[in-house]
Scaffold this motif. Sequence first.
Motif, short mmCIF file in Angstrom:
data_model
loop_
_atom_site.label_atom_id
_atom_site.label_comp_id
_atom_site.label_asym_id
_atom_site.label_seq_id
_atom_site.Cartn_x
_atom_site.Cartn_y
_atom_site.Cartn_z
N GLY A 223 0.81 -1.21 0.00
CA GLY A 223 0.00 0.00 0.00
C GLY A 223 0.85 1.26 0.00
O GLY A 223 1.93 1.28 -0.60
N PRO A 224 0.41 2.32 0.70
CA PRO A 224 -0.89 2.42 1.36
C PRO A 224 -2.01 2.50 0.33
O PRO A 224 -1.91 3.22 -0.66
N THR A 260 0.44 11.67 2.03
CA THR A 260 -0.54 11.15 2.98
C THR A 260 -1.77 10.64 2.25
O THR A 260 -2.28 11.31 1.34
N VAL A 261 -2.24 9.47 2.62
CA VAL A 261 -3.54 8.98 2.20
C VAL A 261 -4.51 9.24 3.35
O VAL A 261 -4.34 8.70 4.44
N ASP A 262 -5.51 10.08 3.10
CA ASP A 262 -6.45 10.46 4.16
C ASP A 262 -7.56 9.42 4.29
O ASP A 262 -8.72 9.65 3.96
N ARG A 263 -7.17 8.26 4.83
CA ARG A 263 -8.11 7.17 5.02
C ARG A 263 -9.10 7.53 6.12
O ARG A 263 -8.71 8.04 7.17
N ALA A 264 -10.37 7.28 5.89
CA ALA A 264 -11.39 7.60 6.89
C ALA A 264 -11.15 6.83 8.18
O ALA A 264 -10.59 5.74 8.19
N GLU A 265 -11.59 7.41 9.28
CA GLU A 265 -11.41 6.78 10.59
C GLU A 265 -12.20 5.49 10.71
O GLU A 265 -11.80 4.59 11.45
N ALA A 266 -13.33 5.41 10.03
CA ALA A 266 -14.19 4.22 10.12
C ALA A 266 -15.04 4.12 8.86
O ALA A 266 -15.19 5.10 8.11
N TYR A 267 -15.59 2.95 8.63
CA TYR A 267 -16.41 2.70 7.43
C TYR A 267 -17.51 3.74 7.29
O TYR A 267 -17.74 4.28 6.21
N VAL A 277 -5.51 11.64 -1.72
CA VAL A 277 -4.06 11.52 -1.65
C VAL A 277 -3.50 12.94 -1.66
O VAL A 277 -3.71 13.69 -2.61
N VAL A 278 -2.80 13.31 -0.59
CA VAL A 278 -2.36 14.68 -0.38
C VAL A 278 -0.83 14.73 -0.28
O VAL A 278 -0.22 13.93 0.46
N VAL A 279 -0.23 15.66 -1.02
CA VAL A 279 1.23 15.79 -1.01
C VAL A 279 1.59 17.28 -0.98
O VAL A 279 0.93 18.10 -1.62
#
Length: 283
Positions: A223-224, A260-267, A277-279
């Motif tokens: 990944g990520p 950074t991949v801004d993956r959500a905290e929960a489903y 995807v933030v750079v």
Amino acid sequence: MSSKAPLRIASVNVNGVRAAFRKGMGEWLDGRGVDILALQEVRASTEDLEGLLGPDWNILHDPATAKGRAGVALASRDRAHIHRVELGAAEFDSAGRWLEADYEVNGTVVTVVSTYVHSGEAETPKQDEKWKFLDAMSERLPELAKHSDYALVLGDLNVGHQKLDIKNWKGNVKRSGFLPRERAYFDRFLGPAGEQVEGADGSTGPGLGWVDVGRQAAGEAEGPYTWWSWRGQAFDNDTGWRIDYHLATPALAAVATNYTVDRAEAYDKRWSDHAPVVVDYAL
């Protein structure tokens, strides 16, 4: 754009921007300090985008030919001084899938592309359209690099390049998104410029010298991931695909930080099946 802070660029497939804002995209954007935002699968009108993002954003939008499908956009805190939407031959319909813009940042021209590659379906006409698009990209990337030393192709490219990019890669080697022929395009996109590169399918061709900023940041690690199916436990188990990219020219990749991949905290906190995807780019 003029700032001592790094240029923060984000890309996300919103899976319908109106639905994404209903589910919380606005709150994410308000707190993220983004300077340039690339969107894919907008599936809305320019007026919708303007209403959702508000007057502080300058918006470029290329809708798809078919209403309610695809659509790419670029939104920025400053106005682009030129933009282009053509990709490939005149008879090739790339509407809603490729949008370029030039921005001036501290005296440097930065070319940014928001793109949404076809999802495809192995051995069907849908896959034929994907091959056409990847061929057109192969022709355009060298032109972009010649146009600007600081060029960036962002978006949902719908291909996992390596085994590290898909959790369940063994089960997907015959599916669109991880076909050896698709991966071979990326081998060439990212291969050393001018050198002959052998692709995943055994084909050879010249490397184009672009840099996968995500892989540069993550190293040889899984990944990520940036996309997870809505179905089952894919998100909870992190059974994902890394198919959203920042592809940069070497000069721009050299100043990339804070990938950074801004993956959500929960489903239930997700507002798209993709994560932003933030750079930061220290220009």
